[in-house]
Design a protein around this motif. Structure first.
Motif, PDB file in Angstrom:
ATOM      1  N   GLN A   1       0.859  -1.191   0.000  1.00  0.00           N
ATOM      2  CA  GLN A   1       0.000   0.000   0.000  1.00  0.00           C
ATOM      3  C   GLN A   1       0.897   1.244   0.000  1.00  0.00           C
ATOM      4  O   GLN A   1       1.947   1.246   0.641  1.00  0.00           O
TER       5      GLN A   1
ATOM      6  N   PHE B   1      -0.757   7.097   0.948  1.00  0.00           N
ATOM      7  CA  PHE B   1      -2.101   6.692   1.373  1.00  0.00           C
ATOM      8  C   PHE B   1      -2.088   6.367   2.864  1.00  0.00           C
ATOM      9  O   PHE B   1      -2.938   6.804   3.623  1.00  0.00           O
TER      10      PHE B   1
ATOM     11  N   ARG C   1      -6.502  -7.262  10.866  1.00  0.00           N
ATOM     12  CA  ARG C   1      -7.501  -7.754   9.904  1.00  0.00           C
ATOM     13  C   ARG C   1      -8.309  -8.898  10.525  1.00  0.00           C
ATOM     14  O   ARG C   1      -9.528  -8.961  10.428  1.00  0.00           O
TER      15      ARG C   1
ATOM     16  N   ILE D   1     -11.366   3.091  11.661  1.00  0.00           N
ATOM     17  CA  ILE D   1     -11.050   3.266  10.246  1.00  0.00           C
ATOM     18  C   ILE D   1     -12.193   2.758   9.373  1.00  0.00           C
ATOM     19  O   ILE D   1     -12.458   3.274   8.285  1.00  0.00           O
TER      20      ILE D   1
ATOM     21  N   ALA E   1     -13.621   4.830   6.433  1.00  0.00           N
ATOM     22  CA  ALA E   1     -13.531   4.344   5.055  1.00  0.00           C
ATOM     23  C   ALA E   1     -14.907   4.073   4.461  1.00  0.00           C
ATOM     24  O   ALA E   1     -15.084   4.107   3.247  1.00  0.00           O
TER      25      ALA E   1
ATOM     26  N   THR F   1     -17.362   7.252   1.058  1.00  0.00           N
ATOM     27  CA  THR F   1     -17.339   6.438  -0.167  1.00  0.00           C
ATOM     28  C   THR F   1     -18.764   6.005  -0.524  1.00  0.00           C
ATOM     29  O   THR F   1     -19.193   6.127  -1.672  1.00  0.00           O
TER      30      THR F   1
ATOM     31  N   SER G   1     -21.064   7.261  -3.707  1.00  0.00           N
ATOM     32  CA  SER G   1     -21.605   6.373  -4.747  1.00  0.00           C
ATOM     33  C   SER G   1     -23.128   6.494  -4.808  1.00  0.00           C
ATOM     34  O   SER G   1     -23.724   6.439  -5.883  1.00  0.00           O
TER      35      SER G   1
ATOM     36  N   LEU H   1     -15.524   7.247  -8.674  1.00  0.00           N
ATOM     37  CA  LEU H   1     -15.408   8.051  -7.468  1.00  0.00           C
ATOM     38  C   LEU H   1     -14.069   7.887  -6.778  1.00  0.00           C
ATOM     39  O   LEU H   1     -13.655   8.741  -5.999  1.00  0.00           O
ATOM     40  N   ILE H   2     -13.400   6.773  -7.051  1.00  0.00           N
ATOM     41  CA  ILE H   2     -12.016   6.632  -6.577  1.00  0.00           C
ATOM     42  C   ILE H   2     -11.145   6.845  -7.817  1.00  0.00           C
ATOM     43  O   ILE H   2     -11.051   5.984  -8.674  1.00  0.00           O
TER      44      ILE H   2
ATOM     45  N   LEU I   1      -5.440   4.598  -7.810  1.00  0.00           N
ATOM     46  CA  LEU I   1      -4.928   3.710  -6.753  1.00  0.00           C
ATOM     47  C   LEU I   1      -3.426   3.856  -6.732  1.00  0.00           C
ATOM     48  O   LEU I   1      -2.823   4.155  -7.765  1.00  0.00           O
TER      49      LEU I   1
ATOM     50  N   GLY J   1     -10.181  -1.050  -5.452  1.00  0.00           N
ATOM     51  CA  GLY J   1      -8.783  -1.467  -5.413  1.00  0.00           C
ATOM     52  C   GLY J   1      -8.690  -2.951  -5.680  1.00  0.00           C
ATOM     53  O   GLY J   1      -9.551  -3.523  -6.369  1.00  0.00           O
TER      54      GLY J   1
ATOM     55  N   GLY K   1      -6.872  -4.506  -1.089  1.00  0.00           N
ATOM     56  CA  GLY K   1      -8.117  -3.986  -1.661  1.00  0.00           C
ATOM     57  C   GLY K   1      -9.092  -3.640  -0.545  1.00  0.00           C
ATOM     58  O   GLY K   1      -8.841  -3.901   0.639  1.00  0.00           O
TER      59      GLY K   1
ATOM     60  N   PHE L   1     -11.577  -3.529   2.245  1.00  0.00           N
ATOM     61  CA  PHE L   1     -12.027  -4.554   3.183  1.00  0.00           C
ATOM     62  C   PHE L   1     -13.557  -4.547   3.319  1.00  0.00           C
ATOM     63  O   PHE L   1     -14.182  -5.575   3.555  1.00  0.00           O
TER      64      PHE L   1
ATOM     65  N   MET M   1     -25.669  -0.165  -0.456  1.00  0.00           N
ATOM     66  CA  MET M   1     -26.135   0.532  -1.673  1.00  0.00           C
ATOM     67  C   MET M   1     -27.382  -0.167  -2.220  1.00  0.00           C
ATOM     68  O   MET M   1     -28.344   0.469  -2.628  1.00  0.00           O
TER      69      MET M   1
HETATM   70  C1  HEM Z   1     -18.714   2.438  -2.275  1.00  0.00           C
HETATM   71  C2  HEM Z   1     -18.045   2.282  -1.151  1.00  0.00           C
HETATM   72  C3  HEM Z   1     -16.568   2.058  -1.034  1.00  0.00           C
HETATM   73  C4  HEM Z   1     -15.557   2.263  -1.941  1.00  0.00           C
HETATM   74  C5  HEM Z   1     -15.684   2.774  -3.359  1.00  0.00           C
HETATM   75  C6  HEM Z   1     -14.309   1.879  -1.308  1.00  0.00           C
HETATM   76  C7  HEM Z   1     -13.066   1.916  -1.921  1.00  0.00           C
HETATM   77  C8  HEM Z   1     -11.877   1.583  -1.306  1.00  0.00           C
HETATM   78  C9  HEM Z   1     -10.579   1.655  -1.935  1.00  0.00           C
HETATM   79  C10 HEM Z   1     -10.307   2.083  -3.371  1.00  0.00           C
HETATM   80  C11 HEM Z   1      -9.650   1.262  -1.035  1.00  0.00           C
HETATM   81  C12 HEM Z   1      -8.130   1.151  -1.261  1.00  0.00           C
HETATM   82  C13 HEM Z   1      -7.885  -0.149  -1.967  1.00  0.00           C
HETATM   83  C14 HEM Z   1      -6.520  -0.340  -2.595  1.00  0.00           C
HETATM   84  O1  HEM Z   1      -5.627   0.485  -2.402  1.00  0.00           O
HETATM   85  O2  HEM Z   1      -6.358  -1.360  -3.301  1.00  0.00           O
HETATM   86  C15 HEM Z   1     -10.350   0.928   0.192  1.00  0.00           C
HETATM   87  C16 HEM Z   1      -9.740   0.492   1.334  1.00  0.00           C
HETATM   88  C17 HEM Z   1     -10.435   0.191   2.488  1.00  0.00           C
HETATM   89  N1  HEM Z   1     -11.794   0.190   2.658  1.00  0.00           N
HETATM   90 FE1  HEM Z   1     -13.208   0.716   1.296  1.00  0.00          FE
HETATM   91  N2  HEM Z   1     -14.568   1.467  -0.037  1.00  0.00           N
HETATM   92  C18 HEM Z   1     -15.927   1.548   0.182  1.00  0.00           C
HETATM   93  C19 HEM Z   1     -16.603   1.212   1.318  1.00  0.00           C
HETATM   94  C20 HEM Z   1     -16.026   0.713   2.457  1.00  0.00           C
HETATM   95  C21 HEM Z   1     -16.744   0.313   3.666  1.00  0.00           C
HETATM   96  C22 HEM Z   1     -18.280   0.353   3.820  1.00  0.00           C
HETATM   97  C23 HEM Z   1     -15.807  -0.081   4.577  1.00  0.00           C
HETATM   98  C24 HEM Z   1     -15.975  -0.610   5.984  1.00  0.00           C
HETATM   99  C25 HEM Z   1     -17.085  -0.729   6.619  1.00  0.00           C
HETATM  100  C26 HEM Z   1     -14.500   0.048   3.946  1.00  0.00           C
HETATM  101  C27 HEM Z   1     -13.301  -0.275   4.551  1.00  0.00           C
HETATM  102  C28 HEM Z   1     -12.068  -0.167   3.961  1.00  0.00           C
HETATM  103  C29 HEM Z   1     -10.824  -0.429   4.664  1.00  0.00           C
HETATM  104  C30 HEM Z   1     -10.673  -0.842   6.129  1.00  0.00           C
HETATM  105  C31 HEM Z   1      -9.800  -0.211   3.731  1.00  0.00           C
HETATM  106  C32 HEM Z   1      -8.285  -0.325   3.973  1.00  0.00           C
HETATM  107  C33 HEM Z   1      -7.775  -1.696   3.633  1.00  0.00           C
HETATM  108  C34 HEM Z   1      -6.290  -1.822   3.913  1.00  0.00           C
HETATM  109  O3  HEM Z   1      -5.562  -0.842   3.863  1.00  0.00           O
HETATM  110  O4  HEM Z   1      -5.846  -2.947   4.130  1.00  0.00           O
HETATM  111  N3  HEM Z   1     -14.679   0.522   2.676  1.00  0.00           N
HETATM  112  N4  HEM Z   1     -11.712   1.131  -0.011  1.00  0.00           N
END
Ligand code: HEM
Length: 585
Positions: free
Chosen positions: A106, A110, A135, A339, A343, A347, A351, A413-414, A417, A524, A529, A531, A540
């Motif tokens: 990562q 970021f 995790r 977090i 996160a 997001t 969306s 929206l993202i 990466l 991602g 990616g 979580f 959604m």
């Molecule tokens: C439409 C909704 C969402 C989008 C578009 C989205 C998108 C992303 C993206 C692009 C990343 C980085 C991935 C990468 O670098 O490969 C990420 C990381 C993460 N997301 Fe989401 N996310 C969404 C919803 C959520 C929700 C609802 C949660 C938790 C309840 C969440 C928890 C996390 C966490 C904890 C990470 C960090 C993972 C790590 O660093 O190991 N996300 N998300």
């Protein structure tokens, strides 16, 4: 006296050395913009000009690739820093995310952007023992049991509250459009706090209460003009959280990077108050969950109603099975819950905002979703009620799911990466030293076309083509890697269309959602990616189904249905005007 010229020449030399050290430090061979390489701020001035012209900054990176005609370029945005390597090739991006975990982790940027406000969480960590430990602590929140029994019902309940608010608003607006973007923020905020911590924020409820006592609204003369409906004051947690969520953009925007965010979170009174409030609530939830379930004889007595309770309950059961003492709340569990709040909030709100805009624009798509919902849930129609959380969780809703995919594809929206190299490695034929950040933007022009009049058309430079990547230039894993995902055909005009069907292969009898129809990196990929993807999709799905069931989003005049965007943590639409017609049960 003779020392003065010496001091002055010393200062001059030191100044020159400092200046040279601050200039972009180019990586040999990788294409770059020649004039930017001679400037302290490298490509930044061009990026800012581009942003002034297009109102977007992040797509500048893919524009640079297009401009230099190369799928790989280097870009410098700050003095004293290594350049970013930009890769605009979906096959290579997939390879980096999914297959090259030994070379890439990562991105440092970021991780650091989030470290100020969200410490002790996976997002801030390199992939290693501590990351795996964190995790594991929360992995059960993506289990079917959690989604079905806690996330789904909570989201459903909050969606119904939103419907109550919108019925009142629609009544007040008397056929005029009103903007619902902030309501979408409120509902996703309510959902995520309740789901993760069991904390009732009451952002939507506070507005229902306010609206029932608020004075009459002055309606604009034209029925096509957006009416500004009164907005009551919001709960402290809601405001505080919005502020904190924004804090990661401080790091991105400042020349001092994550240092600026670290200082801001501790020094700006409002921000540091918000930070303390968030910490206190998370701590209290983790502790309350522990008190509710810490003894094995309590475990089956109560129902878990939030992620905090669910993970503690599971841990106590697991510990008993393994004959060990259960682990109580820790800074790691608190970090992880926090977090997930951060996160999962903007997001999902973003969306949903795009989703509603597309529903208003594409009336045929909206009608089809509604028709399918009503055909799929005849019992709910007969009983004049919305489909239940269980019905929405358990039933295949292909077209709605394909709609969500299409919203994510078109809105992007993202916007990019990133990963940082953890070894010296090679990429598309070039040497990339350890510690280099590689960014993969998603703003390839054709792919973004449905969202707005993109830079590649009206406002920007001509739509030049990237030279195709020769297989011999790929690293061995890139060459061998044949992703299970199709490429979009960039030459096809169909990419400009909003067409959920592209995710539904037409073979009769084989109806399924084809997530591999094209490269899809909104969440991602690979070990790092997203979580929370499963929660995001379910939320959604429920929110959209309940909205389309309860309201018709009537067409809007062209000038209101623009899809202009704003860049913050995510790329969101500038506004979400809707003209709502309530539907009977
Ligand atoms: C439409 C909704 C969402 C989008 C578009 C989205 C998108 C992303 C993206 C692009 C990343 C980085 C991935 C990468 O670098 O490969 C990420 C990381 C993460 N997301 Fe989401 N996310 C969404 C919803 C959520 C929700 C609802 C949660 C938790 C309840 C969440 C928890 C996390 C966490 C904890 C990470 C960090 C993972 C790590 O660093 O190991 N996300 N998300």
């Amino acid at each position: 006296m003779a020392t003065l010229p010496l001091v002055l020449s010393g200062l001059l030399v030191a100044g020159l050395l400092l200046y040279r050290a601050a200039l972009p430090r180019l990586l040999p061979g990788i294409p770059h913009d020649a004039k930017s390489s001679r400037r302290l701020f490298g490509d930044l001035p061009d990026g800012l000009q581009y942003a002034a012209r297009t109102k977007e900054f992040l797509s500048f990176l893919s524009w640079r690739c297009e401009q230099l005609g190369s799928p790989i370029v280097q870009v410098s945005l700050r003095p004293f820093q290594k350049p970013l390597v930009v890769v605009s090739d979906s096959r290579e991006t997939f390879d980096i995310l999914h297959r090259r975990g030994r070379d890439f982790d990562q991105s440092d940027g970021f991780r650091l952007n989030f470290s100020a406000a969200w410490p002790n969480s996976t997002v801030t960590m390199r992939t290693g023992e501590q990351w795996r430990y964190n995790r594991r602590l929360v992995v059960e929140t993506m289990s079917p049991a959690f989604l079905r029994d806690i996330d789904g019902p909570t989201t459903h309940k909050m969606s119904l509250e939103l419907m109550k608010l919108w019925r009142r608003k629609a009544e007040r607006a008397q056929g005029r459009p009103f903007d619902v973007q902030s309501d979408l923020n409120k509902v996703t905020n309510d959902v995520i706090w309740q789901v993760l911590l069991g904390t009732e924020v009451r952002a939507v409820k506070s507005q229902i209460e306010y609206l029932s006592s608020a004075e009459k609204v002055d309606l604009p003369a034209s029925v096509d003009e957006v009416v500004a409906l009164p907005e009551g004051s919001l709960p402290e947690v809601f405001n505080a959280f919005g502020l904190l969520a924004e804090s990661s953009t401080i790091a991105r925007k400042s020349v001092f990077g994550s240092w600026a965010a670290q200082v801001a979170v501790r020094v700006y009174p409002e921000l540091s108050r918000a930070w303390r409030l968030k910490n206190a609530i998370v701590k209290r939830s983790a502790r309350d969950a522990w008190n509710k379930f810490k003894d094995i004889d309590l475990v089956d007595k109560h129902q878990a109603t939030s992620a905090a309770e669910f993970v503690v309950q599971r841990e106590v059961k697991q510990a008993q099975k393994e004959g060990r003492k259960p682990e109580g709340p820790s800074k790691w569990l608190e970090g992880e819950l926090a977090i997930m709040l951060a996160a999962g909030y903007d997001t999902t709100a973003s969306s949903m905002s795009w989703g509603l805009n597309y529903l208003s624009i594409h009336q045929d798509v909206q009608a089809k979703i509604r028709r399918i919902l009503r055909e799929t849930f005849p019992k709910a129609v007969a009983e004049s009620r919305e489909p239940s959380p269980a019905e929405l969780y358990n039933t295949a809703l292909l077209y709605l799911d394909a709609f969500i995919e299409e919203v994510l594809r078109c809105s992007q929206l993202i916007p990019s990466l990133s990963r940082t190299t953890i070894t010296n490695t090679r990429l598309l034929g070039y040497d990339i030293p350890i510690g280099t950040t590689v960014v993969s933007p998603h703003h390839r022009p054709k792919r973004t076309a449905p969202r707005s009049e993109k830079p590649s058309t009206s406002k920007g430079p001509p739509d030049t083509k990237l030279a195709p990547v020769k297989d011999s230039a790929r690293t061995s894993s890139g060459e061998e890697f044949q992703p299970q995902v199709n490429e979009w055909d960039d030459t096809s005009d169909d990419l400009q269309n909003f067409r959920p069907e592209r995710y539904m292969p037409s073979k009769e009898g084989d109806e399924h959602l084809d997530l591999m129809a094209g490269p899809h990196v909104t969440f991602g990929g690979g070990t790092r990616g997203c979580f929370g993807k499963k929660i995001a999709y379910l939320n959604m799905r429920i929110l959209l189904a309940i909205i389309v069931w309860n309201f018709e989003l009537l067409p809007l005049p062209d000038e209101l249905s623009g899809l202009e965007s704003v860049e913050a943590n995510t790329v969101t639409p500038r506004r979400v005007p809707v003209r709502l017609r309530p539907l009977a049960g």
